[in-house]
Design a protein around this motif. Structure first.
Motif, PDB file in Angstrom:
ATOM      1  N   ARG A 209       0.869  -1.185   0.000  1.00 55.23           N
ATOM      2  CA  ARG A 209       0.000   0.000   0.000  1.00 55.23           C
ATOM      3  C   ARG A 209       0.901   1.229   0.000  1.00 55.23           C
ATOM      4  O   ARG A 209       1.601   1.511   0.976  1.00 55.23           O
ATOM      5  N   LYS A 276      -8.479  -7.134  -9.769  1.00 52.67           N
ATOM      6  CA  LYS A 276      -8.285  -6.733  -8.374  1.00 52.67           C
ATOM      7  C   LYS A 276      -8.440  -7.922  -7.428  1.00 52.67           C
ATOM      8  O   LYS A 276      -9.221  -8.830  -7.691  1.00 52.67           O
ATOM      9  N   ARG A 278      -8.478  -8.910  -3.010  1.00 48.11           N
ATOM     10  CA  ARG A 278      -8.523  -8.469  -1.622  1.00 48.11           C
ATOM     11  C   ARG A 278      -7.211  -8.813  -0.942  1.00 48.11           C
ATOM     12  O   ARG A 278      -6.704  -9.924  -1.088  1.00 48.11           O
ATOM     13  N   GLU A 284      -2.816  -0.360   6.803  1.00 48.59           N
ATOM     14  CA  GLU A 284      -3.973  -0.027   5.970  1.00 48.59           C
ATOM     15  C   GLU A 284      -5.193  -0.863   6.339  1.00 48.59           C
ATOM     16  O   GLU A 284      -6.317  -0.415   6.185  1.00 48.59           O
ATOM     17  N   GLY A 285      -4.972  -2.056   6.822  1.00 50.75           N
ATOM     18  CA  GLY A 285      -6.103  -2.974   6.996  1.00 50.75           C
ATOM     19  C   GLY A 285      -6.468  -3.582   5.663  1.00 50.75           C
ATOM     20  O   GLY A 285      -5.633  -3.641   4.746  1.00 50.75           O
ATOM     21  N   PRO A 286      -7.718  -4.035   5.495  1.00 50.53           N
ATOM     22  CA  PRO A 286      -8.111  -4.658   4.234  1.00 50.53           C
ATOM     23  C   PRO A 286      -8.182  -3.633   3.109  1.00 50.53           C
ATOM     24  O   PRO A 286      -8.553  -2.480   3.342  1.00 50.53           O
ATOM     25  N   PHE A 287      -7.797  -4.034   1.928  1.00 52.76           N
ATOM     26  CA  PHE A 287      -7.932  -3.153   0.764  1.00 52.76           C
ATOM     27  C   PHE A 287      -7.922  -3.994  -0.503  1.00 52.76           C
ATOM     28  O   PHE A 287      -7.636  -5.188  -0.471  1.00 52.76           O
ATOM     29  N   HIS A 288      -8.274  -3.348  -1.598  1.00 52.91           N
ATOM     30  CA  HIS A 288      -8.188  -3.980  -2.910  1.00 52.91           C
ATOM     31  C   HIS A 288      -6.875  -3.583  -3.569  1.00 52.91           C
ATOM     32  O   HIS A 288      -6.553  -2.400  -3.655  1.00 52.91           O
ATOM     33  N   HIS A 323      -1.588  -1.822  -4.190  1.00 52.28           N
ATOM     34  CA  HIS A 323      -2.294  -0.540  -4.169  1.00 52.28           C
ATOM     35  C   HIS A 323      -1.251   0.541  -4.389  1.00 52.28           C
ATOM     36  O   HIS A 323      -0.596   0.987  -3.448  1.00 52.28           O
ATOM     37  N   GLN A 449     -13.915 -11.953   5.502  1.00 57.97           N
ATOM     38  CA  GLN A 449     -14.416 -10.984   6.472  1.00 57.97           C
ATOM     39  C   GLN A 449     -15.381  -9.990   5.816  1.00 57.97           C
ATOM     40  O   GLN A 449     -15.056  -9.416   4.776  1.00 57.97           O
ATOM     41  N   ASP A 450     -16.506  -9.780   6.459  1.00 56.63           N
ATOM     42  CA  ASP A 450     -17.485  -8.767   6.002  1.00 56.63           C
ATOM     43  C   ASP A 450     -17.988  -8.991   4.580  1.00 56.63           C
ATOM     44  O   ASP A 450     -18.411  -8.038   3.917  1.00 56.63           O
ATOM     45  N   ARG A 451     -17.941 -10.200   4.118  1.00 55.48           N
ATOM     46  CA  ARG A 451     -18.437 -10.472   2.758  1.00 55.48           C
ATOM     47  C   ARG A 451     -19.940 -10.751   2.790  1.00 55.48           C
ATOM     48  O   ARG A 451     -20.485 -11.203   3.789  1.00 55.48           O
TER      49      ARG A 451
END
Ligand SMILES: NC(=O)c1ccc[n+]([C@@H]2O[C@H](COP(=O)([O-])OP(=O)(O)OC[C@H]3O[C@@H](n4cnc5c(N)ncnc54)[C@H](O)[C@@H]3O)[C@@H](O)[C@H]2O)c1
Ligand SMILES: NC(=O)c1ccc[n+]([C@@H]2O[C@H](COP(=O)([O-])OP(=O)(O)OC[C@H]3O[C@@H](n4cnc5c(N)ncnc54)[C@H](O)[C@@H]3O)[C@@H](O)[C@H]2O)c1
Lengths: 473, 473
Positions: A209, A276, A278, A284-288, A323, A449-451
């Protein structure tokens, strides 16, 4: 290591081919750390005026003289001889041609990417398979036997590819220690593969990132990045590629196997810059990230492959999840909107950067502790304090180029080598002072997660670490 | 029209609900163009301190008093009576509740979006179909009969939805003229549908490219946009929606029909902010836009539907294709990376904008001349010169809100109406001075241009205007 330590003595000549962000950034490090390398021994051969001022400041010869397949021998021959060093930091110059040349004249060689001649990444007359990094790597490695014992020619030894191969090894040792596995540091490829397999590492991301920002807004029709725009566009237009692990149960519908070579990696029938995934980094935590093809995705998967005879028993999935800086994200969006026809103008962000860092590391997943990221966090302020002519992105690369050159000089007769075959501790030791914080961190993140909160999603709940779960569709 | 022309006389009271970018931008226009509307007759009811300074500058009452389903009647009742005007420019306040309230008390009403109460766009207990703009529109229109002849309640009359419905009509007349078709200006819905069908318009994009940039870089964890961030995130998380044309041969695999209502539109089982389409504007050329749901995608497709008895004979495909400002593109990328969990901070770009324009129009495709874009090109510099408290994006909206209010006062007893039912020439006349250049331009662009160069792509060569060809996969 202090920032003025001389790391080894080199009294040969050095030619730097290409003097863009990486060439310009590495020059001060080389002059600082190589005893005997005086500026009158260095020649820059590049394809534009960019960087002339810096070269003149250091008193280094600067030739604006683009290399091509017809002229490179004539131009380089007078500049390089036995024991000299060719540092290839160009785009559009065939790495394989320069490696072969160096073997003939007896010079050492390093690059940070296996480049084809101009247009090779997007030549519509080549199949996607032949436009891949897999094909470029196979072509380079196919010359190994011929040049065995020749002067060391270290391929793809930047940050990624390069440094990240060393991070993977350190990360494996750290996970072993943290999970109570007592291990000797492996000294062979088989040993490393066995360690990764034992730990149960299924997937490795190069998770990066870049948060560097400037206060000069991107213009319409301008590609902005923190490193080579030509390099990024070139690799972004290549097929997405990934080392394909033995745990994978869902072969992608657009996935293809190559019909030749080591078979450690597959490619997708689409540009990496439109693909892209995940991923996760501690800050940053999760990102694409973009699944841009990179040599390390193939070499690491290949290096850690464990075989029973001919059968592959273990291999991790390995790929880049990138990223880039925000301005590069919009640059890629614009580029895709023009069906990959390059923007008219480019800007390599350097002095105008006002903040941010490059958080670059490897994310090892599927082991007992879930996900472990190990890498470098280098802010733009730190980078500027450490070395001139660098931003956070380039310094992670140039410090590893420095490490690779030192290692090559210390191991001068290894012929063609990849980062995975280099002494990871030596390079990490050399690069470390330039990498900001080098840290490892566990996370409870998985791509599940969170999907599926707003819409149902096609995921494999039985194994979070399936490529299918990472992919953004 | 001069910028100080009084357009009509209004001596009632006015309540502005919500005082964000649109509310703040519309206030000076209303004071400028409505004769008799003195600042002491206006009350702002909003949910935060944002805009208080402007209200005080103009001497307008400002109440920071968030409305909800339990309190709105009590709060609004003392402020509105027969002949007064409620201008709803809020987020998170149910349009339908306020429309009903206005019908009860006899007040006029306008909004720029059919909003649900807070959380309605992303309520996981609702099916995607019920979280759609289709469902919100059907719910609003279902009250028409009940309120027939009531005070005019003009729904969704901003730039888009709103102005673009008027652009479509003007564009159809222009294409007719340019292709030698002699037509009377239609005065009925059937007449407009017949004209679109005769011209062979297959697909209409609301094609918008916002190039506004600032020199204050987006921070990590910050959503930056040129208009409502809550509004954009809300609609971006709704399902992608599009009016579904009769020429379409490939129903999307993730497409769904609603089980109720007019059936003019379908939705996709994914957020619009993760759905990209190819589109074109004259200045930007080809680009990728987000297929964000918007009421106009449904209302225009519905309005131009031609029926034979119950059977639908003609309908255009209609949808939004939105390239928000670059900082919003990266904001959306970040938001998607967090699985649609909103960023912690927001910034509505206003004073810090240093350049760019909003190129907003309608792109009519499939007719004899291929593709025709008609719309507004408004630069930030022009917007600032035309009206205070606006940027290029808001002024296209606020000038149309002004036009809608004038039209409603001139047509006070129409009950619930949509933009497509409003006199397009009257609104265009009022808004024009604020829209910068209003231009039409033909292009030879199709979504098949430059496709399949690097990789084969699944396209329908037989008809460029199939939705399948526009969609970015
Ligand atoms: N492994 C890594 O971590 C990493 C990171 C960054 C860059 N790279 C690679 O390093 C290389 C250089 O990157 P950069 O950011 O400095 O790129 P850059 O675009 O800033 O510079 C490229 C240089 O190559 C020169 N060049 C182009 N054509 C040439 C020719 N025909 N002959 C001689 N010189 C030529 C250009 O003039 C320029 O000086 C690229 O291959 C890039 O992919 C690798
Ligand atoms: N049709 C168009 O072209 C168009 C364009 C822009 C915005 N819009 C719509 O206009 C509306 C306003 O947009 P904006 O850019 O001004 O938004 P904004 O986010 O800048 O402002 C929203 C306002 O609503 C207020 N608000 C929030 N909750 C409230 C509550 N419970 N009670 C009263 N007020 C409340 C906020 O305090 C704020 O003043 C949104 O619905 C948006 O979607 C339409």
């Amino acid at each position: 290591m202090a920032l003025d330590t001389k790391l080894c003595t080199f009294t040969g000549r050095m030619v730097i081919v290409g003097f863009g962000s990486i060439g310009q950034g590495v020059l001060p490090l080389l002059l600082r750390h190589l005893d005997g390398l005086t500026s009158d021994r260095i020649t820059i051969v590049t394809a534009e005026e960019r960087g002339r001022e810096e070269a003149e400041d250091y008193g280094v010869a600067f030739h604006n003289n683009p290399l091509n397949n017809d002229n490179f021998f004539q131009i380089l021959k007078p500049l390089l001889d036995k024991g000299d060093f060719l540092v290839n930091l160009s785009v559009d110059v065939s790495s394989i041609a320069l490696v072969e040349f160096c073997q003939r004249v007896g010079a050492h060689y390093i690059d940070t990417c296996i480049e084809p001649w101009a247009g090779g990444y997007t030549d519509p007359d080549l199949t996607p398979s032949l436009r891949s990094n897999y094909a470029l790597r196979e072509a380079a490695l196919s010359r190994r036997a011929e040049f065995a014992g020749g002067p060391t020619a270290l391929l793809t030894h930047g940050a990624n590819p390069g440094l990240v191969s060393h991070f993977v090894k350190q990360a494996l040792l750290n996970i072993a220690a943290d999970t109570g596995l007592t291990v000797e540091v492996p000294t062979t490829r088989d040993g490393w593969g066995a360690l990764a397999a034992t730990l149960g590492v299924k997937t490795i991301h190069i998770a990066e990132r870049d948060t560097q920002v400037s206060n000069q807004p991107k213009q319409v029709g301008e590609f902005v990045n923190t490193w080579s725009i030509d390099g990024f566009v070139g690799e972004g237009c290549q097929p997405a590629e990934l080392g394909w692990g033995t745990h994978e149960k869902h072969f992608p519908a657009d996935g293809r196997r190559h019909e030749f070579g080591c078979d450690a990696a597959i490619y997708l029938m689409r540009p990496g810059a439109s693909t892209k995934v995940r991923t996760w980094t501690p800050l940053e935590g999760p990102f694409h990230g973009f699944l841009i093809t990179h040599s390390e995705a193939i070499s690491i998967a290949d290096y850690f492959t464990v075989r029973d005879g001919d059968a592959v028993r273990y291999r991790p999935t390995v790929h880049y999840a990138y990223h880039p800086c925000d301005d590069a994200v919009t640059s890629v969006h614009e580029l895709a909107g023009k069906n990959w026809a390059s923007q008219a103008t480019q800007r390599l962000m350097m002095h105008e950067i006002v903040g941010g860092m490059d958080e670059l590391g490897v994310l090892l997943m599927g082991h007992e502790k879930g996900a472990y990221w190990y890498g470098s966090r280098l802010t733009i302020e730190e980078a500027r304090a450490l070395a001139p002519y660098n931003n956070a992105t380039s310094l992670q690369v140039t410090s590893t180029v420095l490490g690779g050159i030192i290692w090559a000089l210390e191991n001068p007769n290894r012929g063609i080598v990849e980062p995975d075959e280099v002494d990871f501790r030596r390079v990490l030791e050399i690069a470390a002072p330039y990498l900001g914080e080098v840290v490892g961190a566990y996370g409870d993140w998985t791509p599940l997660q969170d999907r599926g909160l707003l819409f149902p999603e096609d995921i494999d709940e039985s194994d979070p670490w399936q490529f299918k779960n990472f992919r953004v569709v």
